[in-house]
Design an enzyme around this catalytic site. Structure first.
Site, PDB file in Angstrom:
ATOM      1  N   LEU A  44      44.336  30.742 -54.792  1.00 58.20           N
ATOM      2  CA  LEU A  44      45.000  29.910 -53.790  1.00 58.20           C
ATOM      3  C   LEU A  44      46.424  29.562 -54.197  1.00 58.20           C
ATOM      4  CD1 LEU A  44      42.074  27.506 -52.847  1.00 58.20           C
ATOM      5  CD2 LEU A  44      43.072  29.285 -51.412  1.00 58.20           C
ATOM      6  N   PHE A  71      38.723  30.892 -60.726  1.00 54.31           N
ATOM      7  CA  PHE A  71      39.169  32.019 -59.905  1.00 54.31           C
ATOM      8  C   PHE A  71      39.715  31.554 -58.557  1.00 54.31           C
ATOM      9  CE2 PHE A  71      38.186  34.932 -56.443  1.00 54.31           C
ATOM     10  CZ  PHE A  71      38.745  36.116 -56.880  1.00 54.31           C
ATOM     11  N   ASP A  72      38.988  30.667 -57.879  1.00 52.67           N
ATOM     12  CA  ASP A  72      39.407  30.192 -56.556  1.00 52.67           C
ATOM     13  C   ASP A  72      40.776  29.533 -56.604  1.00 52.67           C
ATOM     14  OD1 ASP A  72      36.532  30.078 -57.129  1.00 52.67           O
ATOM     15  OD2 ASP A  72      36.307  29.551 -55.009  1.00 52.67           O
ATOM     16  N   THR A  73      40.935  28.628 -57.556  1.00 56.10           N
ATOM     17  CA  THR A  73      42.191  27.896 -57.676  1.00 56.10           C
ATOM     18  C   THR A  73      43.350  28.841 -57.946  1.00 56.10           C
ATOM     19  OG1 THR A  73      41.046  25.933 -58.503  1.00 56.10           O
ATOM     20  CG2 THR A  73      43.397  26.110 -58.978  1.00 56.10           C
ATOM     21  N   ARG A  91      31.308  34.328 -62.408  1.00 54.09           N
ATOM     22  CA  ARG A  91      31.346  34.315 -60.954  1.00 54.09           C
ATOM     23  C   ARG A  91      32.648  34.893 -60.425  1.00 54.09           C
ATOM     24  NH1 ARG A  91      33.406  30.218 -56.867  1.00 54.09           N
ATOM     25  NH2 ARG A  91      34.847  29.985 -58.601  1.00 54.09           N
TER      26      ARG A  91
END
Length: 424
Positions: free
Chosen positions: A201, A196-198, A86
């Site tokens: 951020l 990926f998101d972490t 993802r």
């Protein structure tokens, strides 16, 4: 990378304001209804948009459904990634987009779409650089099981403790980022999966960017494809990898902060007062107050088994090391390992002066009143520590943490404004 194609097969010419990327893997059953619902909602917003279905290595009929939607809906395009992941699909779709604001959301649309406008508005206005939906705000309304609630809160607490992040909900599948910021950050994001998101951020925070948090209404999808155990293992590996990168200085955070970070507000100045002095005094005083309380508590504890001079030496030494580290980071803004050992060595010399001052005070008190009460001892030590604190600030500012501008730094300072201008 070939340009995104319209359903007619012609390249798209007008760049949209929003590009909403929906990564999908084996979502044949839910994809059509979710995309049609998303398209209908986006049509009510006052911005041009595109929906990019980022198909990655599906083994069912997901790609056929996606291509049919792209043929029927003018605002829908399809990107095909042959490799699973993802994070990889999202990274490549964002990197290839020509939109001003890049959005990501899960295909299940667990997040209420009414939060989409509040999510992108801070980025379109220029107020923020990234925006995330949060399920953990007090005003968020969330429907999910106790197990997932516990895992989510535990994960975010772990992030705060290990990577010092301040975002409340790093994993919510509802995020947006400005395209110019994405161009700088995406090449540095290594994870291709759920971390990926972490990673994105945390890098944004360390680069000094502003992250807006939007409370959302969220209903758990019972058919979620997230495998908790394998995802948790990958997340822990990602945390360790990022922690090592930060401690070793492998990531160019200083360059990022100089090029795209939001600098501090200009402090009001007083006539005759050097710039930044007032703020440094306030932070130094706060740290000094905590250090003094810790010193007195430790001195009183040690005094039960040691004489006054020995208790003073140990208490002052312990608190001096902590005080130097705290002032280095918070008062004078020095981060990273470079110069930390030298600063502690210089701080110990400053400590020696403070020790001489406080020890001399105790010696003078002993001559004046050999049987002075403990409360009198503490009173004299407070006065001596105040004098030592003032001396410490002067030496810290003028010697230990004074601003040094070698020739190479002067060249960099001349180049940075040009970099900032080009970045923005």
């Amino acid at each position: 990378m070939p340009p995104l194609m319209a359903p007619s097969g012609e390249p798209r010419t007008a760049a949209p304001v929003l590009d909403v990327v929906v990564p999908v893997h084996d979502e044949e059953a839910d994809l059509e209804q979710c995309v049609r619902r998303l398209d209908a909602h986006l049509a009510t917003l006052p911005f041009s948009y595109r929906i990019t279905i980022a198909e990655n290595a599906s083994t069912d009929g997901t790609l056929d459904v996606a291509q049919r939607l792209a043929a029927q809906l003018p605002g829908v395009t399809v990107r095909v990634e042959t490799e699973p992941g993802r994070g990889r699909a999202l990274n490549r779709a964002w990197a290839a987009s020509d939109a001003a604001v890049l959005v990501y959301m899960d295909v299940d649309l667990s997040t209420d779409l009414n939060a989409l406008l509040p999510l992108v508005a801070p980025l379109i206005s220029g107020h923020s650089d990234l925006a995330i939906g949060t399920r953990l705000a007090g005003s968020s309304r969330v429907v999910r099981g106790a197990k997932r609630e516990f895992i989510s809160r535990s994960y975010n607490l772990l992030l705060r403790g290990t990577l010092a992040t301040h975002v409340s909900d790093a994993q919510c599948g509802f995020k947006a980022i400005s395209a110019d910021v994405a161009a700088r950050l995406l090449p540095l994001v290594e994870d291709t999966g759920w971390f990926f998101d972490t990673e994105l951020l945390v890098l944004a925070e360390r680069a000094g960017l502003r992250i807006a948090e939007v409370p959302v209404d969220w209903v758990d999808d019972p058919d979620s494809r997230v495998h908790i155990v394998s995802t948790a293992r990958a997340d822990l590996a990602g945390i360790v990898r990022m922690w090592r990168a930060f401690t070793t200085g492998r990531l160019p955070l200083a360059d990022l902060r100089a090029q795209i970070g939001r600098g501090p507000l200009v402090e009001p100045t007083l006539d005759g007062v050097p710039h930044g002095l007032v703020g440094q005094l306030v932070r130094f005083a706060a740290i000094g107050a905590v250090s003094t309380l810790a010193y007195l508590a430790l001195f009183a504890l040690l005094r039960a088994g040691l004489d006054a001079q020995a208790a003073n030496l140990v208490a002052l030494l312990v608190t001096a090391v902590a005080n130097t580290a705290a002032n280095r980071r918070f008062t004078f803004g020095r981060r990273g390992r470079d110069g930390a050992v030298l600063a502690q060595g210089q701080g110990l010399l400053v400590f020696a002066l403070g020790l001489a001052l406080t020890s001399g005070t105790l010696a003078a008190l002993d001559v004046w009143d050999p049987h002075a009460h403990r409360l009198v001892e503490l009173t004299f030590l407070v006065a001596a520590n105040l004098a030592a604190t003032l001396l410490r600030f002067v030496l810290f500012r003028a010697w230990v943490f004074r601003t040094r501008t070698p020739r190479a730094d002067r060249v960099t300072a001349a180049v940075v404004p040009d970099l900032e201008a080009s970045a923005r």
